[in-house]
Design an enzyme around this catalytic site. Sequence first.
Site, PDB file in Angstrom:
ATOM      1  N   ASP A   1      -4.631  -5.424  -7.975  1.00 37.42           N
ATOM      2  CA  ASP A   1      -4.832  -4.860  -6.654  1.00 37.42           C
ATOM      3  C   ASP A   1      -5.091  -3.365  -6.862  1.00 37.42           C
ATOM      4  O   ASP A   1      -5.025  -2.867  -7.994  1.00 37.42           O
ATOM      5  CB  ASP A   1      -3.599  -5.106  -5.780  1.00 37.42           C
ATOM      6  CG  ASP A   1      -3.918  -5.131  -4.291  1.00 37.42           C
ATOM      7  OD1 ASP A   1      -5.015  -4.662  -3.899  1.00 37.42           O
ATOM      8  OD2 ASP A   1      -3.074  -5.594  -3.512  1.00 37.42           O
TER       9      ASP A   1
ATOM     10  N   HIS B   1       0.828  -1.203   0.000  1.00 35.75           N
ATOM     11  CA  HIS B   1       0.000   0.000   0.000  1.00 35.75           C
ATOM     12  C   HIS B   1       0.866   1.258   0.000  1.00 35.75           C
ATOM     13  O   HIS B   1       0.429   2.319  -0.424  1.00 35.75           O
ATOM     14  CB  HIS B   1      -0.934   0.027   1.219  1.00 35.75           C
ATOM     15  CG  HIS B   1      -2.030  -0.979   1.150  1.00 35.75           C
ATOM     16  ND1 HIS B   1      -1.878  -2.259   1.620  1.00 35.75           N
ATOM     17  CD2 HIS B   1      -3.285  -0.897   0.648  1.00 35.75           C
ATOM     18  CE1 HIS B   1      -3.011  -2.925   1.421  1.00 35.75           C
ATOM     19  NE2 HIS B   1      -3.871  -2.130   0.833  1.00 35.75           N
TER      20      HIS B   1
END
Length: 197
Positions: free
Chosen positions: A134, A61
Amino acid sequence: APVLDVNNNPANPIINFRSYSDDPDMVSDFGNSFIKGVQEGGVYACAKHFPGHGNTNIDSHSSLPSIMGTRKQLEKIELKSFKSAIENGVKMVMVGHIAMPGLDPSNDPASYSKLITSDLLRDEWGFEGIIITDGMEMGGLTESTWTGESAIRAVEAGADILLLPMDVEQTINSLVNAIKSGRISQDRIDSSLRRIW
């Protein structure tokens, strides 16, 4: 779901308790049971984060993790549960923003890697389902590439669906322009649409 990452790095800040186990066989067993139950109920399961996010101490992330190892080593741990899921009929696979030099020496994230996404997952393993990235807003991509180019690279690699682009309009415009310029073929887009439909 399911998360098919093998939690084989105790310093992993993002997978840890999201994984079934640090044992690839147990991850496969539990993952395949989940896939079977969900898909028998009429929902598409989505195995993630291909080709594996367990053996890293970096959260994708925020930055791009890299998992070392030869192809043979990766097949014993990271890839094992994903291959098993495909053999057991999983309908979707989420490709993570993880570099694996043992599979693609460019050090590109798997989500940009034709070698990992198309050549391995589609061609070698015969996966015919939907490939989704993702989140495209994650630091594993945004720290090095702007939104439009990021989308183009993921589609070139083999993604059918782009999850959470930072700027939807810019993403669409960039893909349209890539088709108009010939960088991406219309047939490439149509093949993804056929899978989604």
